[in-house]
Design a protein around this motif. Structure first.
Motif, PDB file in Angstrom:
ATOM      1  N   LEU A   1       0.840  -1.195   0.000  1.00 48.98           N
ATOM      2  CA  LEU A   1       0.000   0.000   0.000  1.00 48.98           C
ATOM      3  C   LEU A   1       0.880   1.252   0.000  1.00 48.98           C
ATOM      4  O   LEU A   1       2.063   1.189  -0.323  1.00 48.98           O
ATOM      5  CB  LEU A   1      -0.948  -0.039   1.200  1.00 48.98           C
ATOM      6  CG  LEU A   1      -1.907  -1.249   1.252  1.00 48.98           C
ATOM      7  CD1 LEU A   1      -2.762  -1.203   2.512  1.00 48.98           C
ATOM      8  CD2 LEU A   1      -2.789  -1.299   0.011  1.00 48.98           C
ATOM      9  N   ALA A   2       0.317   2.388   0.374  1.00 53.48           N
ATOM     10  CA  ALA A   2       0.978   3.678   0.145  1.00 53.48           C
ATOM     11  C   ALA A   2       2.329   3.822   0.844  1.00 53.48           C
ATOM     12  O   ALA A   2       3.206   4.528   0.353  1.00 53.48           O
ATOM     13  CB  ALA A   2       0.057   4.822   0.574  1.00 53.48           C
ATOM     14  N   ASP A   3       2.510   3.172   1.999  1.00 54.77           N
ATOM     15  CA  ASP A   3       3.785   3.273   2.714  1.00 54.77           C
ATOM     16  C   ASP A   3       4.770   2.190   2.286  1.00 54.77           C
ATOM     17  O   ASP A   3       5.732   1.887   3.000  1.00 54.77           O
ATOM     18  CB  ASP A   3       3.560   3.189   4.226  1.00 54.77           C
ATOM     19  CG  ASP A   3       3.158   4.525   4.833  1.00 54.77           C
ATOM     20  OD1 ASP A   3       3.027   5.504   4.070  1.00 54.77           O
ATOM     21  OD2 ASP A   3       2.960   4.602   6.065  1.00 54.77           O
ATOM     22  N   ALA A   4       4.564   1.616   1.120  1.00 55.51           N
ATOM     23  CA  ALA A   4       5.442   0.545   0.636  1.00 55.51           C
ATOM     24  C   ALA A   4       6.884   1.008   0.529  1.00 55.51           C
ATOM     25  O   ALA A   4       7.171   2.167   0.196  1.00 55.51           O
ATOM     26  CB  ALA A   4       4.959   0.059  -0.731  1.00 55.51           C
ATOM     27  N   GLN A   5       7.804   0.086   0.801  1.00 59.68           N
ATOM     28  CA  GLN A   5       9.217   0.321   0.549  1.00 59.68           C
ATOM     29  C   GLN A   5       9.431   0.499  -0.955  1.00 59.68           C
ATOM     30  O   GLN A   5       8.534   0.247  -1.753  1.00 59.68           O
ATOM     31  CB  GLN A   5      10.049  -0.857   1.076  1.00 59.68           C
ATOM     32  CG  GLN A   5       9.869  -2.161   0.299  1.00 59.68           C
ATOM     33  CD  GLN A   5       8.670  -2.976   0.713  1.00 59.68           C
ATOM     34  OE1 GLN A   5       7.714  -2.453   1.279  1.00 59.68           O
ATOM     35  NE2 GLN A   5       8.714  -4.282   0.413  1.00 59.68           N
ATOM     36  N   THR A   6      10.608   0.918  -1.353  1.00 56.88           N
ATOM     37  CA  THR A   6      10.866   1.162  -2.777  1.00 56.88           C
ATOM     38  C   THR A   6      11.457  -0.047  -3.488  1.00 56.88           C
ATOM     39  O   THR A   6      11.368  -0.142  -4.707  1.00 56.88           O
ATOM     40  CB  THR A   6      11.816   2.360  -2.946  1.00 56.88           C
ATOM     41  OG1 THR A   6      13.045   2.081  -2.255  1.00 56.88           O
ATOM     42  CG2 THR A   6      11.200   3.633  -2.363  1.00 56.88           C
ATOM     43  N   HIS A   7      12.080  -0.960  -2.741  1.00 57.91           N
ATOM     44  CA  HIS A   7      12.649  -2.183  -3.321  1.00 57.91           C
ATOM     45  C   HIS A   7      12.326  -3.365  -2.406  1.00 57.91           C
ATOM     46  O   HIS A   7      12.114  -3.186  -1.203  1.00 57.91           O
ATOM     47  CB  HIS A   7      14.177  -2.081  -3.479  1.00 57.91           C
ATOM     48  CG  HIS A   7      14.591  -1.192  -4.603  1.00 57.91           C
ATOM     49  ND1 HIS A   7      14.465   0.181  -4.542  1.00 57.91           N
ATOM     50  CD2 HIS A   7      15.115  -1.480  -5.822  1.00 57.91           C
ATOM     51  CE1 HIS A   7      14.908   0.707  -5.676  1.00 57.91           C
ATOM     52  NE2 HIS A   7      15.301  -0.276  -6.468  1.00 57.91           N
ATOM     53  N   GLY A   8      12.285  -4.558  -2.990  1.00 52.84           N
ATOM     54  CA  GLY A   8      12.050  -5.742  -2.185  1.00 52.84           C
ATOM     55  C   GLY A   8      12.586  -6.982  -2.872  1.00 52.84           C
ATOM     56  O   GLY A   8      12.720  -7.018  -4.100  1.00 52.84           O
ATOM     57  N   GLY A   9      12.870  -8.003  -2.070  1.00 53.35           N
ATOM     58  CA  GLY A   9      13.443  -9.219  -2.616  1.00 53.35           C
ATOM     59  C   GLY A   9      12.447 -10.334  -2.852  1.00 53.35           C
ATOM     60  O   GLY A   9      12.792 -11.353  -3.449  1.00 53.35           O
ATOM     61  N   TYR A  10      11.202 -10.188  -2.389  1.00 56.87           N
ATOM     62  CA  TYR A  10      10.206 -11.233  -2.612  1.00 56.87           C
ATOM     63  C   TYR A  10       9.766 -11.248  -4.079  1.00 56.87           C
ATOM     64  O   TYR A  10       9.741 -10.204  -4.741  1.00 56.87           O
ATOM     65  CB  TYR A  10       8.976 -10.998  -1.745  1.00 56.87           C
ATOM     66  CG  TYR A  10       9.192 -11.137  -0.261  1.00 56.87           C
ATOM     67  CD1 TYR A  10      10.007 -12.134   0.253  1.00 56.87           C
ATOM     68  CD2 TYR A  10       8.559 -10.274   0.629  1.00 56.87           C
ATOM     69  CE1 TYR A  10      10.192 -12.264   1.629  1.00 56.87           C
ATOM     70  CE2 TYR A  10       8.733 -10.396   2.003  1.00 56.87           C
ATOM     71  CZ  TYR A  10       9.555 -11.388   2.492  1.00 56.87           C
ATOM     72  OH  TYR A  10       9.740 -11.511   3.845  1.00 56.87           O
ATOM     73  N   PRO A  11       9.396 -12.414  -4.598  1.00 56.38           N
ATOM     74  CA  PRO A  11       8.848 -12.475  -5.960  1.00 56.38           C
ATOM     75  C   PRO A  11       7.627 -11.564  -6.109  1.00 56.38           C
ATOM     76  O   PRO A  11       6.796 -11.465  -5.206  1.00 56.38           O
ATOM     77  CB  PRO A  11       8.463 -13.951  -6.125  1.00 56.38           C
ATOM     78  CG  PRO A  11       9.351 -14.680  -5.162  1.00 56.38           C
ATOM     79  CD  PRO A  11       9.524 -13.765  -3.996  1.00 56.38           C
ATOM     80  N   ARG A  12       7.537 -10.911  -7.263  1.00 54.37           N
ATOM     81  CA  ARG A  12       6.414 -10.021  -7.566  1.00 54.37           C
ATOM     82  C   ARG A  12       5.464 -10.773  -8.491  1.00 54.37           C
ATOM     83  O   ARG A  12       5.725 -10.905  -9.680  1.00 54.37           O
ATOM     84  CB  ARG A  12       6.920  -8.751  -8.239  1.00 54.37           C
ATOM     85  CG  ARG A  12       7.918  -7.959  -7.387  1.00 54.37           C
ATOM     86  CD  ARG A  12       8.557  -6.822  -8.181  1.00 54.37           C
ATOM     87  NE  ARG A  12       9.286  -7.343  -9.344  1.00 54.37           N
ATOM     88  CZ  ARG A  12       9.870  -6.568 -10.258  1.00 54.37           C
ATOM     89  NH1 ARG A  12       9.814  -5.253 -10.142  1.00 54.37           N
ATOM     90  NH2 ARG A  12      10.502  -7.113 -11.275  1.00 54.37           N
ATOM     91  N   ILE A  13       4.362 -11.270  -7.934  1.00 53.13           N
ATOM     92  CA  ILE A  13       3.482 -12.130  -8.718  1.00 53.13           C
ATOM     93  C   ILE A  13       2.328 -11.371  -9.361  1.00 53.13           C
ATOM     94  O   ILE A  13       1.540 -11.947 -10.119  1.00 53.13           O
ATOM     95  CB  ILE A  13       2.934 -13.289  -7.869  1.00 53.13           C
ATOM     96  CG1 ILE A  13       2.086 -12.765  -6.701  1.00 53.13           C
ATOM     97  CG2 ILE A  13       4.087 -14.148  -7.356  1.00 53.13           C
ATOM     98  CD1 ILE A  13       1.351 -13.872  -5.953  1.00 53.13           C
ATOM     99  N   GLY A  14       2.181 -10.105  -9.078  1.00 54.50           N
ATOM    100  CA  GLY A  14       1.104  -9.325  -9.676  1.00 54.50           C
ATOM    101  C   GLY A  14       1.126  -7.900  -9.190  1.00 54.50           C
ATOM    102  O   GLY A  14       1.969  -7.501  -8.375  1.00 54.50           O
ATOM    103  N   HIS A  15       0.180  -7.125  -9.715  1.00 54.51           N
ATOM    104  CA  HIS A  15       0.066  -5.723  -9.303  1.00 54.51           C
ATOM    105  C   HIS A  15      -1.402  -5.326  -9.347  1.00 54.51           C
ATOM    106  O   HIS A  15      -2.067  -5.449 -10.378  1.00 54.51           O
ATOM    107  CB  HIS A  15       0.883  -4.819 -10.235  1.00 54.51           C
ATOM    108  CG  HIS A  15       1.129  -3.464  -9.656  1.00 54.51           C
ATOM    109  ND1 HIS A  15       2.260  -3.150  -8.922  1.00 54.51           N
ATOM    110  CD2 HIS A  15       0.372  -2.340  -9.677  1.00 54.51           C
ATOM    111  CE1 HIS A  15       2.197  -1.900  -8.535  1.00 54.51           C
ATOM    112  NE2 HIS A  15       1.060  -1.378  -8.980  1.00 54.51           N
ATOM    113  N   ALA A  16      -1.929  -4.872  -8.194  1.00 53.81           N
ATOM    114  CA  ALA A  16      -3.315  -4.414  -8.130  1.00 53.81           C
ATOM    115  C   ALA A  16      -3.461  -3.129  -8.931  1.00 53.81           C
ATOM    116  O   ALA A  16      -2.629  -2.222  -8.819  1.00 53.81           O
ATOM    117  CB  ALA A  16      -3.729  -4.185  -6.682  1.00 53.81           C
TER     118      ALA A  16
END
Length: 320
Positions: free
Chosen positions: A253-268
Motif C-alpha cells: 500500500l501507500a507506505d510501501a518500501q521502494t525495493h524488495g526481494g520477494y517475488p512479484r506475482i502481480g500488481h493491483a
C-alpha cells in the motif's frame, strides 16, 4: 485534538518523484475518498486531510469550519447531532466533532476547507511513518496537538448545518458487496496464477499502511525458476503483490518500501486501491486477472467520475 482515534495522520496526494532515492510515496491509502472529501469542501483534490484507521478522532474547532467525512462508514456527531458522511458540513466556532469506530470499511478521511496546514517536505505534507517525517513531525497525531487550517473564506454560521445532498461512493466503494480486486500479471507470475484467483483471501491482523498481509492456502512458485532461486532486490510500488517464502501474499500500500526481494506475482490496478485500503482484519478479498488495456479504461472511468463530482459540487447551491 481532543483524542486522536487510531493512527490518525495527516495525508495528502503523496510524495512523488523520489522512489529512485529510496523515499516512499506515503499519502492517502484510499485516494478516491481523499479526493471526494476535498472536493466537497472546495479544496484541490490533493490537499492534506486527516486519515484515521478503524476509529476516528475527536477535535475542537476554534473557528467556523466547513468539513467533510468520507471513506469508511462511521458514527460521527457534534453534540447529540449525527454527522453523516459524503457531504459538506458547516460547523460554528467551538464545535466538538467526535468520530467513532468504523462500522464498514477501515479508514476515515476528514477534510476541512482550506486544508490542514502542515509544512511540505519533498513537495508533500504527507506523514511518512516509516521514515519519521512529514505531517505532524513524522508521527501519528496525539491528544493536545494543534492543527492549523490554511487561510480560506470561513463559512458564516452560528449553528451546525448539514447539506441535504450527498455523494454516493459506489462503485468505487461498495461495502455491501464482495471485494474483488483486479490484478495485472507480475514479473514472477508462473504456477501460482490460478491459485491466486481461485479462492478468497483473508486480511491478517498484521496488515498496516505498508501492506495488506493475506491468509489462505499457501502459493508456491516453480523452484526451478532462476528468477526465484537467484533473487536480487527489485523495485516495488503501491499495488505490488509480493509472495514471501511462506506462500501468503502481501499487497503493498501507500507506505510501501521502494525495493524488495520477494517475488512479484502481480500488481493491483490503481482504480482498485481504494477498495484495498478499506479492507479491515478478517475481511476477505478475491482477485481477478486484468489486462493493461482494461486497467487503463477503469482508471479513466474513475477519473471521469471524480471530474463529474467536481462539476456537481461546484454547481450546488447550499442545501439544494
Amino acid at each position: 485534538m481532543l483524542a486522536p482515534g487510531l493512527q490518525a495522520t495527516v495525508q495528502d496526494g503523496g510524495r512523488h518523484g523520489f522512489r529512485h532515492l529510496g523515499v516512499g510515496t506515503a499519502g492517502a491509502l484510499d485516494p478516491y475518498s481523499h479526493a471526494v472529501a476535498n472536493l466537497l469542501v472546495g479544496n484541490p483534490v490533493d490537499a492534506p486531510v486527516l486519515e484515521a484507521a478503524l476509529a476516528g478522532p475527536s477535535l475542537r474547532f476554534e473557528r467556523p469550519a466547513r468539513i467533510a467525512l468520507c471513506g469508511a462508514t462511521v458514527d460521527a456527531r457534534v453534540g447529540d447531532v449525527p454527522v453523516p458522511g459524503w457531504r459538506p458540513v458547516d460547523l460554528p466556532a467551538g464545535s466538538e466533532l467526535h468520530v467513532g469506530r468504523c462500522r464498514e470499511g477501515a479508514r476515515i478521511y476528514l477534510a476541512v476547507a482550506g486544508g490542514w496546514s502542515v509544512p511540505k517536505l519533498l513537495g508533500s505534507g504527507s506523514t511518512d511513518l516509516r521514515g519519521g517525517f512529514g505531517g505532524m513531525r513524522g508521527r501519528a497525531l496525539a491528544s493536545g496537538d494543534v492543527l492549523p487550517v490554511a487561510r480560506t473564506a470561513e463559512p458564516t454560521c452560528d449553528a451546525l448545518r448539514l447539506a441535504r445532498w450527498w455523494i454516493d461512493p459506489a462503485p468505487d466503494l461498495a461495502f455491501t458487496t464482495a471485494a474483488i480486486v483486479r490484478i495485472l500479471s507480475g514479473h514472477d507470475m508462473t504456477d501460482p496464477g490460478d491459485a491466486l484467483y481461485a479462492t478468497p483471501w483473508r486480511v491478517a491482523a498484521a496488515s498496516d499502511r505498508q501492506g495488506l498481509r493475506l491468509e489462505g492456502a499457501a502459493l508456491a512458485l516453480d523452484p526451478a525458476s532462476s528468477r526465484v532461486s537467484e533473487r536480487v532486490s527489485e523495485p516495488v510500488a503501491p499495488g505490488t503483490v509480493q509472495l514471501p517464502a511462506g506462500g501468503q501474499p502481501i499487497v503493498l500500500l501507500a507506505d510501501a518500501q521502494t525495493h524488495g526481494g520477494y517475488p512479484r506475482i502481480g500488481h493491483a490496478i490503481a482504480s482498485d486501491l481504494p477498495r484495498l485500503a478499506q479492507l479491515r482484519p478478517g475481511d476477505t478479498v478475491r482477485f481477478a486477472p486484468c489486462t493493461p488495456l482494461e486497467a487503463a479504461r477503469l482508471r479513466r472511468e474513475q477519473a471521469s467520475r471524480l471530474a463529474r463530482i467536481a462539476l456537481a459540487v461546484g454547481a450546488r447551491q447550499w442545501g439544494a
